[in-house]
Design a protein around this motif. Structure first.
Motif, PDB file in Angstrom:
ATOM      1  N   SER A  14       7.967  -1.488   9.579  1.00 25.19           N
ATOM      2  CA  SER A  14       8.496  -1.501   8.248  1.00 25.19           C
ATOM      3  C   SER A  14       9.058  -2.611   7.800  1.00 25.19           C
ATOM      4  O   SER A  14       9.031  -3.059   6.898  1.00 25.19           O
ATOM      5  N   GLN A  15       9.822  -3.589   8.485  1.00 26.11           N
ATOM      6  CA  GLN A  15      10.083  -4.808   7.980  1.00 26.11           C
ATOM      7  C   GLN A  15       9.352  -5.682   7.652  1.00 26.11           C
ATOM      8  O   GLN A  15       9.304  -6.396   6.352  1.00 26.11           O
ATOM      9  N   HIS A  16       7.913  -5.774   8.269  1.00 23.68           N
ATOM     10  CA  HIS A  16       6.754  -6.565   7.715  1.00 23.68           C
ATOM     11  C   HIS A  16       6.313  -5.993   6.462  1.00 23.68           C
ATOM     12  O   HIS A  16       5.997  -6.636   5.538  1.00 23.68           O
ATOM     13  N   ILE A  17       6.244  -4.768   6.298  1.00 25.26           N
ATOM     14  CA  ILE A  17       5.868  -4.102   5.056  1.00 25.26           C
ATOM     15  C   ILE A  17       6.629  -4.518   3.796  1.00 25.26           C
ATOM     16  O   ILE A  17       6.211  -4.767   3.008  1.00 25.26           O
ATOM     17  N   ASN A  18       7.964  -4.315   4.338  1.00 25.96           N
ATOM     18  CA  ASN A  18       9.079  -4.795   3.039  1.00 25.96           C
ATOM     19  C   ASN A  18       8.934  -6.262   2.616  1.00 25.96           C
ATOM     20  O   ASN A  18       9.291  -6.380   1.409  1.00 25.96           O
ATOM     21  N   SER A  19       8.400  -7.035   3.695  1.00 32.11           N
ATOM     22  CA  SER A  19       8.452  -8.492   3.271  1.00 32.11           C
ATOM     23  C   SER A  19       7.017  -8.579   2.225  1.00 32.11           C
ATOM     24  O   SER A  19       7.160  -9.337   1.199  1.00 32.11           O
ATOM     25  N   LEU A  20       5.933  -7.637   2.586  1.00 30.51           N
ATOM     26  CA  LEU A  20       4.975  -7.788   1.672  1.00 30.51           C
ATOM     27  C   LEU A  20       5.311  -7.200   0.229  1.00 30.51           C
ATOM     28  O   LEU A  20       4.932  -7.511  -0.805  1.00 30.51           O
ATOM     29  N   LEU A  21       6.219  -5.821   0.259  1.00 35.56           N
ATOM     30  CA  LEU A  21       6.482  -5.391  -0.974  1.00 35.56           C
ATOM     31  C   LEU A  21       7.505  -6.215  -1.696  1.00 35.56           C
ATOM     32  O   LEU A  21       7.390  -6.513  -2.908  1.00 35.56           O
ATOM     33  N   GLN A  22       8.264  -7.289  -1.121  1.00 32.69           N
ATOM     34  CA  GLN A  22       9.085  -8.286  -1.959  1.00 32.69           C
ATOM     35  C   GLN A  22       7.898  -9.265  -2.660  1.00 32.69           C
ATOM     36  O   GLN A  22       8.574  -9.760  -3.734  1.00 32.69           O
ATOM     37  N   LEU A  23       6.840  -9.590  -2.028  1.00 37.03           N
ATOM     38  CA  LEU A  23       5.890 -10.458  -2.675  1.00 37.03           C
ATOM     39  C   LEU A  23       5.326  -9.893  -3.883  1.00 37.03           C
ATOM     40  O   LEU A  23       4.759 -10.646  -4.500  1.00 37.03           O
ATOM     41  N   ASN A  24       4.992  -8.544  -3.959  1.00 36.59           N
ATOM     42  CA  ASN A  24       4.223  -8.106  -5.060  1.00 36.59           C
ATOM     43  C   ASN A  24       5.040  -7.253  -6.019  1.00 36.59           C
ATOM     44  O   ASN A  24       4.598  -6.348  -6.520  1.00 36.59           O
ATOM     45  N   ASN A  25       6.361  -7.334  -5.743  1.00 36.12           N
ATOM     46  CA  ASN A  25       7.321  -6.653  -6.776  1.00 36.12           C
ATOM     47  C   ASN A  25       7.311  -5.247  -6.439  1.00 36.12           C
ATOM     48  O   ASN A  25       7.126  -4.180  -7.376  1.00 36.12           O
ATOM     49  N   TRP A  28       3.310  -0.450  -4.229  1.00 31.43           N
ATOM     50  CA  TRP A  28       2.710   0.244  -2.957  1.00 31.43           C
ATOM     51  C   TRP A  28       1.477   0.366  -3.052  1.00 31.43           C
ATOM     52  O   TRP A  28       0.958   0.255  -1.978  1.00 31.43           O
ATOM     53  N   GLU A  29       0.675   0.588  -4.041  1.00 31.35           N
ATOM     54  CA  GLU A  29      -1.014   0.617  -3.891  1.00 31.35           C
ATOM     55  C   GLU A  29      -1.424  -0.683  -3.586  1.00 31.35           C
ATOM     56  O   GLU A  29      -2.370  -0.985  -2.702  1.00 31.35           O
ATOM     57  N   GLU A  30      -0.821  -1.953  -4.184  1.00 32.48           N
ATOM     58  CA  GLU A  30      -1.245  -3.306  -3.759  1.00 32.48           C
ATOM     59  C   GLU A  30      -0.862  -3.302  -2.399  1.00 32.48           C
ATOM     60  O   GLU A  30      -1.942  -4.186  -1.557  1.00 32.48           O
ATOM     61  N   THR A  31       0.258  -3.296  -1.766  1.00 32.88           N
ATOM     62  CA  THR A  31       0.608  -3.085  -0.369  1.00 32.88           C
ATOM     63  C   THR A  31      -0.454  -2.671   0.658  1.00 32.88           C
ATOM     64  O   THR A  31      -0.973  -3.061   1.632  1.00 32.88           O
ATOM     65  N   CYS A  32      -0.662  -1.487  -0.012  1.00 40.90           N
ATOM     66  CA  CYS A  32      -1.697  -0.822   0.917  1.00 40.90           C
ATOM     67  C   CYS A  32      -3.017  -1.226   0.893  1.00 40.90           C
ATOM     68  O   CYS A  32      -3.511  -1.318   2.008  1.00 40.90           O
ATOM     69  N   TRP A  33      -3.577  -1.985  -0.162  1.00 38.58           N
ATOM     70  CA  TRP A  33      -4.680  -2.534  -0.112  1.00 38.58           C
ATOM     71  C   TRP A  33      -4.782  -3.675   0.736  1.00 38.58           C
ATOM     72  O   TRP A  33      -5.822  -4.003   1.517  1.00 38.58           O
TER      73      TRP A  33
END
Length: 276
Positions: A14-25, A28-33
């Motif tokens: 989850s920590q890694h996913i949160n870091s991705l979410l910070q990059l794309n504002n 969630w769909e972008e992060t999933c992609w």
């Protein structure tokens, strides 16, 4: 203790996913992609597949999701597979489509190096990219579908996708190969569930303080077969139960974050042994 270990493992992902979410504002769909693309790259090409995905904004992927040829062209092109001269009509068509979209959307080269050596042909990046395109083609908003679905079996079936028709008789452009149905299969679908879908939904549950979703994610792992690797086989030889992905994920966390780090004093098992 296994429940605690599993929660810790999901928290780490989850920590890694949160870091991705910070990059794309917090998209969630972008992060999933991004995460799906990385998973489709398997171990060898995971970084390159993620670079490819990040070079194509999700709104472009969604815009072209109804046209499989354009999706194939965009993914193959950004992965660097549509350079040079081709003889077959299919890669020629993809190349033409990609050049148009590359110019229209000003797509930057992600410099994603793909590897083919010492890989099973079924895992060639050409096959995996085509399967990824077919997955996007089947569902425009994939993460929303994950959230709205209560059945893990439904998601597993959705993740079993085939490569495009051309790849049923090819593994590489312009090189005829074995005529064989090339789909992701149950094993890969379950790998995506364990490493992408469930951690992403777990993170969503944490961000939105949805305890029911968090519990559902952990519960779903009990329905998935246990992973097989050297670590869990080592535990099995010691007589430790490994019936589901719930068990195997907990055992991986135990070995990697406690045994390997010699954190016996922080481990419930280590404490019990030392006290006795």
């Amino acid at each position: 203790w296994k429940t605690r270990l599993l929660a810790e493992r999901l928290q780490t992902k989850s920590q890694h996913i949160n870091s991705l979410l910070q990059l794309n504002n917090m998209h969630w769909e972008e992060t999933c992609w991004w995460l799906l693309a990385r998973n489709f790259g398997c171990m060898v090409n995971s970084d390159s597949f993620e670079k490819m995905a990040r070079s194509i904004p999700f709104n472009l992927v969604a815009r072209h999701s109804s046209n499989l040829t354009q999706l194939d062209a965009m993914l193959m092109g950004q992965a660097g597979l549509l350079t040079g001269t081709f003889t077959n009509d299919y890669p020629k068509m993809l190349q033409q489509e990609f050049r148009f979209m590359q110019h229209k959307y000003n797509l930057a080269d992600p410099h994603a190096t793909l590897f083919f050596l010492r890989m099973r042909p079924a895992n060639f990046p050409t096959i995996r990219l085509s399967q990824l395109a077919n997955l996007i083609h089947s569902k425009k908003q994939i993460f929303s579908f994950f959230l709205e679905t209560d059945s893990i079996e439904t998601i597993e079936k959705m993740l079993i996708v085939s490569a495009s028709d051309y790849w049923q008789t090819h593994y590489l452009f312009d090189e005829p190969g074995q005529n064989k149905q090339k789909n992701t299969g149950k094993q890969m679908a379950r790998n995506i569930l364990i490493n992408t879908v469930i951690p992403l939904m777990f993170t969503y549950g944490q961000v939105h303080k949805n305890d029911m979703l968090i519990s559902k994610c952990m519960h779903w792992l009990t329905f998935l077969p246990a992973e097989k690797n050297s670590i869990v086989r080592g535990f099995e030889r010691l007589g430790i139960e490994n019936k589901s992905a719930y068990d195997s994920q907990a055992l991986l966390q135990l070995k990697m974050q406690y045994c390997d780090q010699k954190r016996c004093l922080q481990c419930s098992i280590g404490n019990a042994i030392l006290k006795s």
